[in-house]
Write a protein that holds these residues in place. Structure first.
Motif, PDB file in Angstrom:
ATOM      1  N   GLY A 271     127.273 -31.084  78.941  1.00 47.06           N
ATOM      2  CA  GLY A 271     126.082 -30.249  79.021  1.00 47.06           C
ATOM      3  C   GLY A 271     125.964 -29.354  80.234  1.00 47.06           C
ATOM      4  N   ALA A 272     127.037 -29.168  80.975  1.00 47.79           N
ATOM      5  CA  ALA A 272     126.981 -28.332  82.187  1.00 47.79           C
ATOM      6  C   ALA A 272     126.919 -26.851  81.798  1.00 47.79           C
ATOM      7  N   ASN A 273     125.762 -26.248  82.021  1.00 43.65           N
ATOM      8  CA  ASN A 273     125.592 -24.838  81.661  1.00 43.65           C
ATOM      9  C   ASN A 273     126.454 -23.911  82.511  1.00 43.65           C
ATOM     10  N   TRP A 274     126.724 -24.266  83.770  1.00 40.08           N
ATOM     11  CA  TRP A 274     127.593 -23.443  84.610  1.00 40.08           C
ATOM     12  C   TRP A 274     128.993 -23.364  83.998  1.00 40.08           C
ATOM     13  N   ALA A 275     129.455 -24.482  83.418  1.00 39.70           N
ATOM     14  CA  ALA A 275     130.783 -24.505  82.805  1.00 39.70           C
ATOM     15  C   ALA A 275     130.799 -23.640  81.543  1.00 39.70           C
TER      16      ALA A 275
ATOM     17  N   MET B 194     146.548 -14.064  82.142  1.00 37.73           N
ATOM     18  CA  MET B 194     145.930 -14.546  80.900  1.00 37.73           C
ATOM     19  C   MET B 194     146.248 -16.019  80.668  1.00 37.73           C
ATOM     20  N   THR B 195     147.479 -16.393  80.947  1.00 33.02           N
ATOM     21  CA  THR B 195     147.887 -17.784  80.764  1.00 33.02           C
ATOM     22  C   THR B 195     147.075 -18.688  81.692  1.00 33.02           C
ATOM     23  N   SER B 196     146.850 -18.224  82.902  1.00 33.61           N
ATOM     24  CA  SER B 196     146.021 -18.989  83.845  1.00 33.61           C
ATOM     25  C   SER B 196     144.569 -19.049  83.378  1.00 33.61           C
ATOM     26  N   LEU B 197     144.044 -17.922  82.898  1.00 33.65           N
ATOM     27  CA  LEU B 197     142.654 -17.888  82.439  1.00 33.65           C
ATOM     28  C   LEU B 197     142.408 -18.861  81.289  1.00 33.65           C
ATOM     29  N   ILE B 198     143.334 -18.912  80.329  1.00 27.61           N
ATOM     30  CA  ILE B 198     143.110 -19.797  79.189  1.00 27.61           C
ATOM     31  C   ILE B 198     143.204 -21.254  79.617  1.00 27.61           C
ATOM     32  N   ALA B 199     144.059 -21.546  80.592  1.00 32.48           N
ATOM     33  CA  ALA B 199     144.153 -22.921  81.099  1.00 32.48           C
ATOM     34  C   ALA B 199     142.857 -23.319  81.809  1.00 32.48           C
ATOM     35  N   PHE B 200     142.341 -22.438  82.664  1.00 31.26           N
ATOM     36  CA  PHE B 200     141.069 -22.718  83.347  1.00 31.26           C
ATOM     37  C   PHE B 200     139.929 -22.862  82.353  1.00 31.26           C
TER      38      PHE B 200
ATOM     39  N   HIS C 120     135.787 -24.477  66.795  1.00 31.71           N
ATOM     40  CA  HIS C 120     136.052 -23.708  68.014  1.00 31.71           C
ATOM     41  C   HIS C 120     136.964 -24.502  68.960  1.00 31.71           C
ATOM     42  N   TYR C 121     136.674 -25.759  69.127  1.00 32.38           N
ATOM     43  CA  TYR C 121     137.484 -26.623  69.997  1.00 32.38           C
ATOM     44  C   TYR C 121     138.920 -26.722  69.480  1.00 32.38           C
TER      45      TYR C 121
ATOM     46  N   PRO D 192     135.578 -30.625  79.252  1.00 29.65           N
ATOM     47  CA  PRO D 192     134.867 -31.878  79.532  1.00 29.65           C
ATOM     48  C   PRO D 192     133.492 -31.664  80.163  1.00 29.65           C
ATOM     49  N   TYR D 193     133.374 -30.634  81.003  1.00 29.98           N
ATOM     50  CA  TYR D 193     132.086 -30.346  81.637  1.00 29.98           C
ATOM     51  C   TYR D 193     131.087 -29.791  80.627  1.00 29.98           C
TER      52      TYR D 193
END
Length: 156
Positions: free
Chosen positions: A119-123, A102-108, A61-62, A114-115
Motif C-alpha cells: 500500500g505504499a503510495n510513494w512506490a 531502460m533495462t535499469s528502469l524496468i528493474a527498478f 498487470h503483474y 513489494p512496496y
C-alpha cells in the motif's frame, strides 16, 4: 574473435533483437493499459468497482510486467551479444545507452512491487513515473532501432 557461426546465421541474428523489441513495445502498451485499469479499479466505488474487479487487472498487470522484465533484459543482453558477435565490439551511442537505461528502469520499477502490495503510495507514484519514462524511451528506441536495421539491410 573467430566465430563458429555461419555468415547466414550471423546475418539473421541481427533481426532477433529488433523483432523482440517491437513485440515488447506492443506488450508494454498493453501493460500500461492494464496499469491504468488497476488505477481505475482502485479509485472506483460501488457497482463499478465490483465490475472492474472481475477484470483481474491487477493480476494481469503483474504477470505481464514480470514477462516484460524477463524478456526486456534478455533482449537487451541478446542485442549486445549479437552486435559483438557480428562486429567484435559494441557501438556506444544513444541507442545502446538508452537501452541500458531502460533495462535499469524496468528493474527498478519491478523492485517496487513489494512496496506497492503493502500500500505504499510513494512506490505506486514512482512505479508509474518510471514506467511512463520507460515507455517514452521505448518509442524513441524503436525508431532509432529502425535506422540501425536499415543500415544492416543496406550493407547486406
Amino acid at each position: 574473435m573467430d566465430s563458429v557461426l555461419s555468415p547466414s546465421v550471423k546475418y539473421w541474428l541481427n533481426f532477433f533483437h529488433p523483432v523482440l523489441m517491437w513485440l515488447l513495445l506492443a506488450i508494454s502498451l498493453y501493460a500500461a493499459y492494464l496499469g491504468l485499469q488497476v488505477q481505475r479499479t482502485r479509485n472506483a466505488q460501488g457497482e463499478q468497482k465490483k465490475e472492474l474487479i472481475k477484470g483481474r487487472y491487477n493480476i494481469r498487470h503483474y504477470q505481464i510486467g514480470s514477462i516484460l522484465l524477463a524478456l526486456m533484459v534478455t533482449g537487451a543482453v541478446g542485442g549486445m551479444a549479437v552486435t559483438y558477435i557480428n562486429n567484435g565490439k559494441l557501438f556506444v551511442g544513444p541507442h545502446l545507452l538508452a537501452g541500458l537505461g531502460m533495462t535499469s528502469l524496468i528493474a527498478f520499477s519491478a523492485a517496487l512491487s513489494p512496496y506497492m502490495q503493502k500500500g505504499a503510495n510513494w512506490a505506486r507514484a514512482t512505479h508509474i513515473l518510471l514506467n511512463f519514462t520507460l515507455l517514452g524511451l521505448f518509442v524513441w528506441q524503436a525508431f532509432s532501432g529502425v535506422q540501425i536495421v536499415q543500415r544492416i539491410l543496406t550493407q547486406a
